[in-house]
Write an enzyme that holds these catalytic residues in place. Sequence first.
Site, mmCIF file in Angstrom:
data_model
loop_
_atom_site.group_PDB
_atom_site.id
_atom_site.type_symbol
_atom_site.label_atom_id
_atom_site.label_comp_id
_atom_site.label_asym_id
_atom_site.label_seq_id
_atom_site.Cartn_x
_atom_site.Cartn_y
_atom_site.Cartn_z
ATOM 1 N N ASP A 1 -5.167 2.066 10.492
ATOM 2 C CA ASP A 1 -6.578 1.749 10.690
ATOM 3 C C ASP A 1 -6.722 1.230 12.129
ATOM 4 O O ASP A 1 -6.812 2.033 13.050
ATOM 5 C CB ASP A 1 -6.989 0.737 9.609
ATOM 6 C CG ASP A 1 -8.446 0.344 9.686
ATOM 7 O OD1 ASP A 1 -9.241 1.093 10.265
ATOM 8 O OD2 ASP A 1 -8.803 -0.722 9.145
ATOM 9 N N PHE B 1 -14.143 2.611 3.748
ATOM 10 C CA PHE B 1 -13.120 1.856 3.023
ATOM 11 C C PHE B 1 -12.694 2.669 1.804
ATOM 12 O O PHE B 1 -13.519 3.013 0.963
ATOM 13 C CB PHE B 1 -13.636 0.476 2.608
ATOM 14 C CG PHE B 1 -12.507 -0.445 2.239
ATOM 15 C CD1 PHE B 1 -11.817 -1.150 3.219
ATOM 16 C CD2 PHE B 1 -12.093 -0.572 0.918
ATOM 17 C CE1 PHE B 1 -10.743 -1.975 2.884
ATOM 18 C CE2 PHE B 1 -11.025 -1.388 0.573
ATOM 19 C CZ PHE B 1 -10.350 -2.094 1.560
ATOM 20 N N VAL B 2 -11.395 2.981 1.734
ATOM 21 C CA VAL B 2 -10.904 3.855 0.661
ATOM 22 C C VAL B 2 -9.939 3.116 -0.260
ATOM 23 O O VAL B 2 -9.259 2.173 0.159
ATOM 24 C CB VAL B 2 -10.226 5.118 1.241
ATOM 25 C CG1 VAL B 2 -11.249 6.056 1.859
ATOM 26 C CG2 VAL B 2 -9.154 4.761 2.266
ATOM 27 N N ASP C 1 -5.759 -0.575 -1.954
ATOM 28 C CA ASP C 1 -6.440 -1.491 -2.865
ATOM 29 C C ASP C 1 -7.728 -2.061 -2.284
ATOM 30 O O ASP C 1 -7.974 -2.010 -1.087
ATOM 31 C CB ASP C 1 -5.529 -2.685 -3.156
ATOM 32 C CG ASP C 1 -5.426 -3.616 -1.951
ATOM 33 O OD1 ASP C 1 -5.060 -3.131 -0.859
ATOM 34 O OD2 ASP C 1 -5.745 -4.812 -2.086
ATOM 35 N N ARG D 1 -5.100 0.387 -6.982
ATOM 36 C CA ARG D 1 -3.952 1.069 -6.374
ATOM 37 C C ARG D 1 -3.473 2.220 -7.253
ATOM 38 O O ARG D 1 -2.858 3.162 -6.774
ATOM 39 C CB ARG D 1 -2.777 0.104 -6.194
ATOM 40 C CG ARG D 1 -3.027 -0.988 -5.170
ATOM 41 C CD ARG D 1 -1.712 -1.680 -4.819
ATOM 42 N NE ARG D 1 -1.899 -2.975 -4.193
ATOM 43 C CZ ARG D 1 -2.108 -3.167 -2.897
ATOM 44 N NH1 ARG D 1 -2.204 -2.130 -2.087
ATOM 45 N NH2 ARG D 1 -2.250 -4.374 -2.399
ATOM 46 N N ASP E 1 0.537 3.291 4.178
ATOM 47 C CA ASP E 1 -0.537 4.056 3.559
ATOM 48 C C ASP E 1 -1.544 4.553 4.587
ATOM 49 O O ASP E 1 -1.936 5.705 4.588
ATOM 50 C CB ASP E 1 -1.230 3.224 2.460
ATOM 51 C CG ASP E 1 -1.632 1.823 2.912
ATOM 52 O OD1 ASP E 1 -1.390 1.457 4.086
ATOM 53 O OD2 ASP E 1 -2.192 1.074 2.088
ATOM 54 N N GLY F 1 0.785 -1.246 0.000
ATOM 55 C CA GLY F 1 0.000 0.000 0.000
ATOM 56 C C GLY F 1 0.807 1.280 0.000
ATOM 57 O O GLY F 1 0.306 2.326 -0.419
ATOM 58 N N LYS G 1 -7.474 6.502 10.040
ATOM 59 C CA LYS G 1 -8.929 6.349 10.037
ATOM 60 C C LYS G 1 -9.460 6.614 11.447
ATOM 61 O O LYS G 1 -9.082 5.928 12.390
ATOM 62 C CB LYS G 1 -9.297 4.936 9.581
ATOM 63 C CG LYS G 1 -10.368 4.922 8.516
ATOM 64 C CD LYS G 1 -10.832 3.528 8.222
ATOM 65 C CE LYS G 1 -10.321 3.014 6.898
ATOM 66 N NZ LYS G 1 -10.874 1.694 6.558
HETATM 67 P P1 IMP Z 1 -4.355 -1.830 10.315
HETATM 68 O O1 IMP Z 1 -3.452 -2.985 10.635
HETATM 69 O O2 IMP Z 1 -5.769 -2.097 10.748
HETATM 70 O O3 IMP Z 1 -3.880 -0.506 10.824
HETATM 71 O O4 IMP Z 1 -4.486 -1.763 8.770
HETATM 72 C C1 IMP Z 1 -3.466 -1.328 8.012
HETATM 73 C C2 IMP Z 1 -3.477 -1.966 6.655
HETATM 74 O O5 IMP Z 1 -4.787 -2.398 6.226
HETATM 75 C C3 IMP Z 1 -3.041 -0.895 5.701
HETATM 76 O O6 IMP Z 1 -1.659 -0.999 5.482
HETATM 77 C C4 IMP Z 1 -3.868 -1.181 4.473
HETATM 78 O O7 IMP Z 1 -3.120 -2.012 3.605
HETATM 79 C C5 IMP Z 1 -5.088 -1.926 4.943
HETATM 80 N N1 IMP Z 1 -6.274 -1.038 5.011
HETATM 81 C C6 IMP Z 1 -6.878 -0.532 6.117
HETATM 82 N N2 IMP Z 1 -7.930 0.235 5.804
HETATM 83 C C7 IMP Z 1 -8.007 0.233 4.460
HETATM 84 C C8 IMP Z 1 -8.893 0.876 3.509
HETATM 85 O O8 IMP Z 1 -9.824 1.636 3.831
HETATM 86 N N3 IMP Z 1 -8.633 0.612 2.197
HETATM 87 C C9 IMP Z 1 -7.619 -0.195 1.760
HETATM 88 N N4 IMP Z 1 -6.769 -0.781 2.608
HETATM 89 C C10 IMP Z 1 -6.967 -0.588 3.945
HETATM 90 MG MG MG Z 2 -0.872 -1.989 3.653
#
Ligand code: IMP
Ligand code: MG
Length: 176
Positions: A95, A144-145, A151, A157, A92, A38, A123
Amino acid sequence: MKILLNEKALNEGVERLADEINETYGDKPLTIVGVLTGSVILMADLIRKLKMPLRVGVVQTSSYEGTERGALTINSEMMLDIADRDVLLIDDIFDTGNTLEEVTQLMKGLGPTSLRSAVLLLKTGRQLVDWKPEFVAFDIPDEFVVGYGLDFNDEFRNLPYLACLEPADIQGFTEV
Ligand code: IMP
Ligand code: MG
Protein backbone atom coordinates in the site's frame (compact mmCIF):
# COMPACT_ATOMS: atom_id res chain seq x y z
CA MET A 1 -19.55 -6.15 -0.37
CA LYS A 2 -18.41 -5.85 -3.97
CA ILE A 3 -16.22 -8.73 -5.12
CA LEU A 4 -13.05 -7.45 -6.75
CA LEU A 5 -11.28 -10.78 -7.39
CA ASN A 6 -13.07 -14.12 -7.23
CA GLU A 7 -11.47 -17.45 -6.34
CA LYS A 8 -10.61 -18.30 -9.93
CA ALA A 9 -8.92 -14.94 -10.54
CA LEU A 10 -6.98 -15.21 -7.27
CA ASN A 11 -5.78 -18.68 -8.15
CA GLU A 12 -4.62 -17.52 -11.58
CA GLY A 13 -2.78 -14.60 -9.95
CA VAL A 14 -0.99 -16.90 -7.50
CA GLU A 15 -0.13 -19.24 -10.36
CA ARG A 16 1.46 -16.31 -12.24
CA LEU A 17 3.46 -15.29 -9.17
CA ALA A 18 4.68 -18.86 -8.68
CA ASP A 19 5.74 -19.14 -12.34
CA GLU A 20 7.76 -15.92 -12.11
CA ILE A 21 9.39 -16.97 -8.82
CA ASN A 22 10.20 -20.47 -10.12
CA GLU A 23 11.73 -18.91 -13.22
CA THR A 24 13.79 -16.38 -11.25
CA TYR A 25 15.32 -18.78 -8.72
CA GLY A 26 15.35 -22.06 -10.64
CA ASP A 27 16.67 -24.85 -8.42
CA LYS A 28 18.41 -22.50 -5.96
CA PRO A 29 17.31 -22.99 -2.33
CA LEU A 30 15.05 -20.17 -1.16
CA THR A 31 14.05 -18.83 2.25
CA ILE A 32 10.53 -17.45 2.34
CA VAL A 33 9.65 -14.94 5.05
CA GLY A 34 5.92 -14.31 5.29
CA VAL A 35 4.66 -11.10 6.85
CA LEU A 36 1.91 -12.09 9.26
CA THR A 37 -0.95 -11.98 9.55
CA GLY A 38 -2.19 -10.87 6.14
CA SER A 39 0.03 -13.19 4.10
CA VAL A 40 -1.11 -16.52 5.63
CA ILE A 41 -3.46 -17.55 2.82
CA LEU A 42 -1.16 -16.39 0.05
CA MET A 43 1.78 -18.21 1.68
CA ALA A 44 -0.12 -21.46 1.95
CA ASP A 45 -1.25 -21.32 -1.67
CA LEU A 46 1.99 -19.97 -3.12
CA ILE A 47 4.57 -22.19 -1.44
CA ARG A 48 2.83 -25.32 -2.68
CA LYS A 49 3.46 -24.12 -6.24
CA LEU A 50 7.19 -23.43 -5.71
CA LYS A 51 9.62 -26.07 -6.89
CA MET A 52 12.98 -25.18 -5.32
CA PRO A 53 14.11 -26.41 -1.86
CA LEU A 54 12.28 -24.07 0.56
CA ARG A 55 12.59 -22.86 4.14
CA VAL A 56 9.60 -20.96 5.47
CA GLY A 57 9.63 -18.43 8.30
CA VAL A 58 7.52 -15.51 9.43
CA VAL A 59 7.67 -12.03 10.91
CA GLN A 60 4.67 -10.29 12.35
CA THR A 61 3.83 -6.67 11.70
CA SER A 62 0.72 -4.68 12.38
CA SER A 63 -0.09 -1.17 11.28
CA TYR A 64 -3.83 -0.72 10.91
CA GLU A 65 -6.52 0.07 13.44
CA GLY A 66 -9.77 -0.30 11.46
CA THR A 67 -9.10 1.44 8.14
CA GLU A 68 -6.77 4.02 9.74
CA ARG A 69 -3.03 3.50 10.03
CA GLY A 70 -1.57 3.18 13.51
CA ALA A 71 2.09 2.82 14.54
CA LEU A 72 3.97 -0.05 12.84
CA THR A 73 5.30 -2.80 15.07
CA ILE A 74 7.58 -5.65 13.90
CA ASN A 75 8.04 -8.91 15.81
CA SER A 76 10.86 -10.96 14.28
CA GLU A 77 11.27 -13.55 17.04
CA MET A 78 9.94 -16.33 14.80
CA MET A 79 12.06 -15.49 11.76
CA LEU A 80 14.63 -18.01 10.44
CA ASP A 81 18.35 -17.32 10.15
CA ILE A 82 18.69 -15.55 6.80
CA ALA A 83 22.45 -14.90 6.66
CA ASP A 84 23.92 -15.97 3.27
CA ARG A 85 20.51 -17.08 1.99
CA ASP A 86 18.40 -16.02 -0.95
CA VAL A 87 15.36 -14.52 0.75
CA LEU A 88 11.88 -13.72 -0.53
CA LEU A 89 9.53 -11.63 1.58
CA ILE A 90 5.84 -12.37 1.08
CA ASP A 91 3.05 -9.96 1.98
CA ASP A 92 -0.60 -9.54 1.13
CA ILE A 93 -0.55 -5.97 -0.14
CA PHE A 94 1.87 -3.15 -0.96
CA ASP A 95 0.00 0.00 0.00
CA THR A 96 2.22 2.88 1.17
CA GLY A 97 5.13 0.44 1.13
CA ASN A 98 6.17 1.43 4.65
CA THR A 99 5.70 -2.05 6.09
CA LEU A 100 7.89 -3.85 3.55
CA GLU A 101 10.38 -0.96 3.61
CA GLU A 102 10.86 -1.38 7.36
CA VAL A 103 10.98 -5.18 7.23
CA THR A 104 13.43 -4.95 4.32
CA GLN A 105 15.71 -2.60 6.25
CA LEU A 106 15.63 -4.92 9.26
CA MET A 107 16.44 -7.97 7.12
CA LYS A 108 19.21 -6.33 5.10
CA GLY A 109 21.11 -5.95 8.38
CA LEU A 110 21.06 -9.76 8.80
CA GLY A 111 23.21 -10.40 5.71
CA PRO A 112 21.04 -12.25 3.15
CA THR A 113 22.66 -13.08 -0.21
CA SER A 114 19.67 -11.53 -1.96
CA LEU A 115 16.38 -10.05 -0.82
CA ARG A 116 13.28 -9.65 -2.97
CA SER A 117 9.56 -9.34 -2.24
CA ALA A 118 6.36 -10.79 -3.60
CA VAL A 119 2.87 -9.45 -2.93
CA LEU A 120 -0.60 -10.42 -4.04
CA LEU A 121 -1.77 -6.81 -4.43
CA LEU A 122 -0.32 -3.40 -5.18
CA LYS A 123 -2.63 -0.47 -4.47
CA THR A 124 -2.21 2.02 -7.30
CA GLY A 125 -0.92 5.51 -6.54
CA ARG A 126 -0.47 5.03 -2.78
CA GLN A 127 3.27 4.35 -2.49
CA LEU A 128 5.42 6.53 -0.26
CA VAL A 129 8.66 4.64 -1.03
CA ASP A 130 10.68 4.72 -4.27
CA TRP A 131 10.68 0.99 -5.03
CA LYS A 132 8.14 -1.76 -5.71
CA PRO A 133 8.11 -5.51 -5.03
CA GLU A 134 9.74 -7.61 -7.78
CA PHE A 135 6.68 -9.91 -7.93
CA VAL A 136 3.12 -8.50 -7.94
CA ALA A 137 0.04 -10.55 -8.84
CA PHE A 138 -2.50 -7.71 -9.18
CA ASP A 139 -2.58 -3.90 -9.32
CA ILE A 140 -5.80 -2.77 -7.64
CA PRO A 141 -7.54 0.61 -7.27
CA ASP A 142 -7.22 2.63 -4.06
CA GLU A 143 -10.00 0.96 -2.07
CA PHE A 144 -9.96 -0.83 1.28
CA VAL A 145 -10.13 -4.56 0.53
CA VAL A 146 -10.75 -7.64 2.69
CA GLY A 147 -10.62 -11.41 2.26
CA TYR A 148 -7.92 -13.89 1.18
CA GLY A 149 -5.94 -12.98 4.33
CA LEU A 150 -6.71 -9.25 4.42
CA ASP A 151 -8.69 -8.02 7.39
CA PHE A 152 -10.75 -5.21 8.78
CA ASN A 153 -10.25 -5.17 12.57
CA ASP A 154 -9.04 -8.79 12.33
CA GLU A 155 -12.23 -10.02 10.64
CA PHE A 156 -12.91 -11.24 7.07
CA ARG A 157 -9.48 -12.88 6.53
CA ASN A 158 -11.23 -16.17 5.77
CA LEU A 159 -13.26 -14.95 2.77
CA PRO A 160 -12.10 -17.05 -0.21
CA TYR A 161 -12.44 -13.99 -2.50
CA LEU A 162 -11.21 -10.37 -2.33
CA ALA A 163 -13.93 -7.79 -1.71
CA CYS A 164 -14.07 -4.00 -1.36
CA LEU A 165 -15.20 -2.94 2.07
CA GLU A 166 -17.78 -0.21 1.54
CA PRO A 167 -18.86 2.44 4.07
CA ALA A 168 -22.14 0.58 4.66
CA ASP A 169 -20.20 -2.59 5.55
CA ILE A 170 -18.07 -0.70 8.07
CA GLN A 171 -21.13 0.97 9.58
CA GLY A 172 -22.95 -2.34 9.83
CA PHE A 173 -19.86 -3.87 11.43
CA THR A 174 -19.37 -1.20 14.11
CA GLU A 175 -23.07 -1.11 15.00
CA VAL A 176 -23.16 -4.83 15.79
P1 IMP B 1 1.74 -0.48 3.83
O1 IMP B 1 2.73 -0.46 4.95
O2 IMP B 1 1.02 0.83 3.70
O3 IMP B 1 2.30 -0.91 2.51
O4 IMP B 1 0.60 -1.45 4.24
C1 IMP B 1 0.79 -2.78 4.24
C2 IMP B 1 -0.06 -3.45 5.27
O5 IMP B 1 -1.27 -2.73 5.59
C3 IMP B 1 -0.50 -4.75 4.65
O6 IMP B 1 0.38 -5.77 5.04
C4 IMP B 1 -1.90 -4.92 5.17
O7 IMP B 1 -1.85 -5.71 6.35
C5 IMP B 1 -2.40 -3.55 5.51
N1 IMP B 1 -3.31 -3.03 4.47
C6 IMP B 1 -3.06 -2.06 3.54
N2 IMP B 1 -4.12 -1.84 2.75
C7 IMP B 1 -5.08 -2.69 3.17
C8 IMP B 1 -6.44 -2.96 2.73
O8 IMP B 1 -6.98 -2.40 1.77
N3 IMP B 1 -7.10 -3.92 3.44
C9 IMP B 1 -6.57 -4.60 4.50
N4 IMP B 1 -5.32 -4.39 4.92
C10 IMP B 1 -4.59 -3.44 4.28
MG1 MG C 1 -0.17 -7.17 6.68
